[in-house]
Design a protein around this motif. Structure first.
Motif, PDB file in Angstrom:
ATOM      1  N   THR A  90      24.203  -8.593  23.124  1.00 28.25           N
ATOM      2  CA  THR A  90      24.675  -7.250  22.781  1.00 28.25           C
ATOM      3  C   THR A  90      25.246  -6.544  24.002  1.00 28.25           C
ATOM      4  N   PHE A  91      24.549  -6.643  25.115  1.00 25.90           N
ATOM      5  CA  PHE A  91      25.032  -5.996  26.338  1.00 25.90           C
ATOM      6  C   PHE A  91      26.332  -6.634  26.817  1.00 25.90           C
ATOM      7  N   LEU A  92      26.367  -7.973  26.880  1.00 27.13           N
ATOM      8  CA  LEU A  92      27.556  -8.664  27.369  1.00 27.13           C
ATOM      9  C   LEU A  92      28.768  -8.368  26.502  1.00 27.13           C
ATOM     10  N   LEU A  93      28.604  -8.488  25.183  1.00 32.08           N
ATOM     11  CA  LEU A  93      29.727  -8.269  24.281  1.00 32.08           C
ATOM     12  C   LEU A  93      30.166  -6.810  24.258  1.00 32.08           C
ATOM     13  N   GLY A  94      29.202  -5.889  24.224  1.00 27.81           N
ATOM     14  CA  GLY A  94      29.545  -4.472  24.164  1.00 27.81           C
ATOM     15  C   GLY A  94      30.357  -4.025  25.362  1.00 27.81           C
ATOM     16  N   PHE A  95      29.905  -4.404  26.547  1.00 24.69           N
ATOM     17  CA  PHE A  95      30.611  -3.999  27.770  1.00 24.69           C
ATOM     18  C   PHE A  95      31.974  -4.677  27.861  1.00 24.69           C
ATOM     19  N   PHE A  96      32.032  -5.952  27.484  1.00 27.58           N
ATOM     20  CA  PHE A  96      33.280  -6.698  27.559  1.00 27.58           C
ATOM     21  C   PHE A  96      34.306  -6.151  26.571  1.00 27.58           C
ATOM     22  N   VAL A  97      33.893  -5.893  25.337  1.00 24.90           N
ATOM     23  CA  VAL A  97      34.818  -5.374  24.327  1.00 24.90           C
ATOM     24  C   VAL A  97      35.330  -3.993  24.724  1.00 24.90           C
ATOM     25  N   THR A  98      34.487  -3.166  25.341  1.00 27.86           N
ATOM     26  CA  THR A  98      34.925  -1.853  25.798  1.00 27.86           C
ATOM     27  C   THR A  98      36.049  -1.977  26.816  1.00 27.86           C
ATOM     28  N   ILE A  99      35.887  -2.879  27.771  1.00 31.48           N
ATOM     29  CA  ILE A  99      36.924  -3.096  28.785  1.00 31.48           C
ATOM     30  C   ILE A  99      38.219  -3.594  28.140  1.00 31.48           C
ATOM     31  N   VAL A 100      38.082  -4.552  27.232  1.00 28.67           N
ATOM     32  CA  VAL A 100      39.265  -5.157  26.611  1.00 28.67           C
ATOM     33  C   VAL A 100      40.005  -4.154  25.734  1.00 28.67           C
ATOM     34  N   VAL A 101      39.282  -3.343  24.966  1.00 24.40           N
ATOM     35  CA  VAL A 101      39.925  -2.357  24.097  1.00 24.40           C
ATOM     36  C   VAL A 101      40.643  -1.287  24.924  1.00 24.40           C
ATOM     37  N   ASP A 102      40.029  -0.825  26.002  1.00 27.36           N
ATOM     38  CA  ASP A 102      40.701   0.149  26.876  1.00 27.36           C
ATOM     39  C   ASP A 102      41.979  -0.444  27.456  1.00 27.36           C
ATOM     40  N   ARG A 103      41.907  -1.698  27.847  1.00 26.03           N
ATOM     41  CA  ARG A 103      43.086  -2.383  28.380  1.00 26.03           C
ATOM     42  C   ARG A 103      44.165  -2.498  27.308  1.00 26.03           C
ATOM     43  N   TRP A 104      43.753  -2.843  26.078  1.00 20.68           N
ATOM     44  CA  TRP A 104      44.701  -2.977  24.979  1.00 20.68           C
ATOM     45  C   TRP A 104      45.392  -1.646  24.681  1.00 20.68           C
ATOM     46  N   LYS A 105      44.634  -0.548  24.685  1.00 23.55           N
ATOM     47  CA  LYS A 105      45.226   0.767  24.419  1.00 23.55           C
ATOM     48  C   LYS A 105      46.266   1.123  25.474  1.00 23.55           C
ATOM     49  N   ASN A 106      45.980   0.844  26.732  1.00 27.66           N
ATOM     50  CA  ASN A 106      46.934   1.145  27.797  1.00 27.66           C
ATOM     51  C   ASN A 106      48.188   0.290  27.682  1.00 27.66           C
ATOM     52  N   ILE A 107      48.019  -0.966  27.309  1.00 29.70           N
ATOM     53  CA  ILE A 107      49.183  -1.835  27.128  1.00 29.70           C
ATOM     54  C   ILE A 107      50.053  -1.323  25.984  1.00 29.70           C
ATOM     55  N   PHE A 108      49.431  -0.944  24.873  1.00 33.67           N
ATOM     56  CA  PHE A 108      50.195  -0.430  23.738  1.00 33.67           C
ATOM     57  C   PHE A 108      50.938   0.854  24.103  1.00 33.67           C
ATOM     58  N   ALA A 109      50.289   1.717  24.895  1.00 31.54           N
ATOM     59  CA  ALA A 109      50.916   2.990  25.261  1.00 31.54           C
ATOM     60  C   ALA A 109      52.090   2.805  26.199  1.00 31.54           C
ATOM     61  N   ASN A 110      52.209   1.645  26.831  1.00 29.53           N
ATOM     62  CA  ASN A 110      53.264   1.427  27.825  1.00 29.53           C
ATOM     63  C   ASN A 110      54.288   0.392  27.394  1.00 29.53           C
ATOM     64  N   ILE A 111      54.323   0.062  26.108  1.00 30.23           N
ATOM     65  CA  ILE A 111      55.322  -0.898  25.648  1.00 30.23           C
ATOM     66  C   ILE A 111      56.729  -0.399  25.957  1.00 30.23           C
ATOM     67  N   GLY A 112      56.958   0.888  25.770  1.00 27.60           N
ATOM     68  CA  GLY A 112      58.260   1.453  26.104  1.00 27.60           C
ATOM     69  C   GLY A 112      59.203   1.478  24.913  1.00 27.60           C
ATOM     70  N   PHE A 113      59.736   2.645  24.644  1.00 26.80           N
ATOM     71  CA  PHE A 113      60.730   2.805  23.589  1.00 26.80           C
ATOM     72  C   PHE A 113      61.948   3.507  24.179  1.00 26.80           C
ATOM     73  N   VAL A 114      63.121   3.046  23.779  1.00 28.85           N
ATOM     74  CA  VAL A 114      64.349   3.577  24.354  1.00 28.85           C
ATOM     75  C   VAL A 114      64.740   4.907  23.734  1.00 28.85           C
ATOM     76  N   ASP A 115      64.039   5.347  22.719  1.00 29.13           N
ATOM     77  CA  ASP A 115      64.469   6.526  21.959  1.00 29.13           C
ATOM     78  C   ASP A 115      64.563   7.777  22.825  1.00 29.13           C
ATOM     79  N   ASN A 116      63.552   8.010  23.687  1.00 24.25           N
ATOM     80  CA  ASN A 116      63.572   9.226  24.503  1.00 24.25           C
ATOM     81  C   ASN A 116      64.814   9.282  25.380  1.00 24.25           C
ATOM     82  N   VAL A 117      65.113   8.181  26.058  1.00 20.30           N
ATOM     83  CA  VAL A 117      66.309   8.155  26.905  1.00 20.30           C
ATOM     84  C   VAL A 117      67.565   8.289  26.052  1.00 20.30           C
TER      85      VAL A 117
END
Length: 322
Positions: A79-106
């Motif tokens: 529980t400890f290993l998976l919980g901490f690991f999934v938290t790190i991975v999900v935070d990383r995934w959210k940051n990656i999704f937020a930085n994909i980049g869309f040309v619309d603003n430019v």
């Protein structure tokens, strides 16, 4: 491509649970199906060997070993290993999704800040947006398997319309040991400065606004490169992946029904299939599979991000009025 189930949970009702739980693609069932079948077969083989192939004294030794393992299962803190690991991975995934980049603003800035409808100005505006898409393609080719398959080389990028043949020749002539993502961005800056000198951009503050948006787009893509360049330290996913699989490997022995009446760990019910352990495997292995899928969101899993949706036709249909 990320599996959408928003319509299934559009309202809270008794049927919502059933509509979600029985989905197959991207589901926990599909994720753990192979592991569950493999573990059940291994457990059954172990049970048959223990019950029918071992001598009586060997069965007593097996029961003692199973008792020893079962008492010490908490030594593996899943529980400890998976919980901490999934938290790190999900935070990383959210940051990656937020930085994909869309040309619309430019594109909004270019469409409104660049004055003129003559052919030269229209071509300049189209080139700016095309160079943004080109930069995105060059970055995603290096971090996404799907995009790499679609554009295995720069010739494929030229054929798709993101780059012109003479532009490819210019890039090929650049002697640089590092990635050339910066080249189209440099072309955009040069075009914008030229438009300002020609009076196509009315003021320096407007030019600065456009260039800042281009810079933000480039920073977002560089962030994706950084995440691909420096992944989660290898030792951590190794520990988590190994811990979960070793845990259920031990369960093949520790969760066996003991047939020796004198054993301390003899269960009251002889279940040929350990239903509760199977549930535990589904929950823990499903949790692990989520982390495995999110660890690299540019792969080919069901829930990986869709980054291969642009095409030459879609590009020109979207920006033909610039």
């Amino acid at each position: 491509m990320t599996i959408s189930y928003n319509l299934d949970v559009s309202s809270s009702s008794s049927w919502t649970f059933l509509r979600v739980i029985f989905r197959w693609r991207g589901s926990v069932w599909k994720s753990v199906f192979q592991e569950l079948i493999t573990w059940t077969i291994c457990y059954s083989i172990g049970s048959l060997v223990y019950r029918y192939l071992l001598a009586e004294y060997q069965q007593i030794q097996f029961a003692a070993l199973a008792h020893y393992m079962d008492e010490r299962m908490e030594y593996i803190p899943l529980t400890f290993l998976l919980g901490f690991f999934v938290t790190i991975v999900v935070d990383r995934w959210k940051n990656i999704f937020a930085n994909i980049g869309f040309v619309d603003n430019v594109a909004f800035y270019i469409a409104n800040y660049v004055i003129g409808n003559d052919d030269e100005t229209r071509i300049a505006k189209r080139n700016i947006v095309r160079y943004l898409c080109l930069t995105q393609v060059l970055v995603l080719r290096d971090i996404s398997i799907k995009v790499r398959k679609r554009f295995p080389n720069l010739d494929a990028v030229v054929d798709a319309g993101f780059m012109q043949p003479h532009e490819k020749e210019i890039m090929d002539k650049i002697d640089n040991d590092f990635s050339k993502y910066w080249v189209p961005i440099n072309w955009i800056f040069a075009i914008c400065v030229d438009l300002r000198l020609k009076g196509k951009i009315a003021a320096d503050v407007l030019l600065n606004g456009v260039l800042n948006e281009v810079k933000t787009f480039h920073i977002n893509l560089r962030t994706l490169c950084n995440y691909d360049w420096v992944p989660v330290p290898l030792a951590y996913p190794q520990v988590v992946f190994l811990a979960v699989r070793v845990y259920f490997l031990i369960c093949i022995v520790s969760r066996q029904y003991i047939i020796n009446d004198e054993a301390d760990n003899k269960a009251k019910i002889d279940l040929y299939i350990p239903f509760m352990t199977q549930l535990q495997l589904i929950f823990y292995m499903g949790w692990l599979k989520v982390a495995e899928a999110l660890l690299n969101p540019f792969g080919e899993d069901d829930d990986d991000l869709e980054v291969c949706f642009s095409s030459k036709i879609q590009f020109f249909l979207k920006y033909k009025k610039l």
